[in-house]
Motif scaffolding. Structure first.
Motif, PDB file in Angstrom:
ATOM      1  N   VAL A 160       5.712  -4.275  10.718  1.00  0.00           N
ATOM      2  CA  VAL A 160       5.658  -2.958  11.364  1.00  0.00           C
ATOM      3  C   VAL A 160       7.054  -2.406  11.606  1.00  0.00           C
ATOM      4  O   VAL A 160       7.291  -1.205  11.464  1.00  0.00           O
ATOM      5  N   ARG A 167       5.886   1.632   7.519  1.00  0.00           N
ATOM      6  CA  ARG A 167       6.228   2.516   8.643  1.00  0.00           C
ATOM      7  C   ARG A 167       6.006   3.975   8.268  1.00  0.00           C
ATOM      8  O   ARG A 167       5.506   4.773   9.073  1.00  0.00           O
ATOM      9  N   TRP A 173       2.836   5.733  14.098  1.00  0.00           N
ATOM     10  CA  TRP A 173       3.650   4.514  14.153  1.00  0.00           C
ATOM     11  C   TRP A 173       4.182   4.235  15.555  1.00  0.00           C
ATOM     12  O   TRP A 173       4.145   3.095  16.031  1.00  0.00           O
ATOM     13  N   ALA A 177       3.314   0.817  17.230  1.00  0.00           N
ATOM     14  CA  ALA A 177       4.402  -0.149  17.383  1.00  0.00           C
ATOM     15  C   ALA A 177       4.592  -0.528  18.845  1.00  0.00           C
ATOM     16  O   ALA A 177       4.802  -1.706  19.179  1.00  0.00           O
TER      17      ALA A 177
END
Length: 280
Positions: A160, A167, A173, A177
């Motif tokens: 990630v 990404r 994201w 994340a």
């Protein structure tokens, strides 16, 4: 208590203290002009009804005796969320996570592999360190090509934060994340005697500026269903709900993650069409 766990406890308390504005707890100008963000240590101590010296030692990571009652009062003073409060209790050894060394992985049962392979949606089995042990064909198509990666690269946290293609494809994201790292942080702080985790974090701090920035926040999170949005280069926009299932067959070290298409979207149709084309 282990030295790194004491340090993690102190760092967590400081990070939560610095995010609280005095007005949030009804404090205004009592200690004069402020040079740093958030509450002062003496203000937290007063709110929690403990001595300033004792609270300072706790933040400094010194080995001091902590009662559950005091931990609960500090948690309330710092306006901790239920998950953060549980994390604080675990750091103080009042609600331990299961020790992963008690349930080591000696390979994944063939039956589990077959179950994952038969799931129609992207699915993986991973460890608390986020090492991916098992994946199905749909996961390789829509997440990343696990089959082409060396074993040490099959780690979701590393992917990630360091896989630029992944990404770019994850449209939410930042949310994803932060969520994943907060879960990882919870496990990291609870296992201070794990040299593998320690080495992994050091490498990732050096390899990813984004990881290093979020790591400093000390955010923690328990697993929950979360939205996962993907702009797949072949299938187009896809929206999943990521669900996690822990303690698989009594093993607390592994969990199953299934990316289920969100109803009312074209995700399942697009996914199945593209997967069918890739078999031709």
């Amino acid at each position: 208590m282990e030295v790194r766990k004491l340090k993690a406890l102190g760092q967590f308390l400081r990070s939560r203290r610095e995010r609280i504005q005095p007005a949030m707890v009804g404090i205004s100008g009592k200690y004069g002009r402020r040079r740093t963000p958030g509450l002062r240590r003496e203000e937290v101590a007063e709110l929690a009804e403990v001595s300033t010296t004792w609270y300072t030692w706790l933040e400094q990571g010194r080995e001091v005796r902590v009662s559950r009652d005091v931990i609960e009062r500090i948690g309330r003073a710092l306006l901790l969320s239920p998950e953060e409060h549980l994390h604080l209790q675990r750091l103080a050894d009042y609600d331990r996570m299961t020790d992963p060394s008690a349930s080591p992985i000696n390979g994944i049962d063939t039956g589990l592999r077959q179950i994952v392979e038969q799931i129609s949606y992207p699915a993986i089995i991973a460890t608390f360190r986020t090492d991916v042990l098992v994946w199905n064909r749909m996961a390789s198509i829509f997440l990343t090509d696990f089959d082409s990666l060396p074993k040490e690269a099959c780690n979701m946290t590393r992917l990630v934060f360091t896989d630029s293609s992944l990404r770019q494809n994850i449209t939410n994201w930042d949310e994803f994340a932060r969520y994943g790292l907060a879960i990882f942080r919870s496990h990291y702080d609870q296992h201070p005697d794990d040299p593998v985790l320690e080495a992994f974090v050091k490498r990732l701090l050096a390899d990813s500026e984004s990881f290093a920035k979020l790591w400093k926040l000390h955010d923690v999170q328990d697993k929950k269903a979360i939205r996962f949005e993907l702009n797949h280069p072949g299938a187009g926009p896809l929206t999943f709900t990521l669900n996690s299932f822990s303690h698989i067959n009594g093993n607390s070290d592994i969990h199953l993650c299934v990316y289920t298409p969100v109803e009312g979207t074209l995700t399942e149709q697009r996914m199945l069409e593209f997967a069918g084309q890739s078999m031709l």
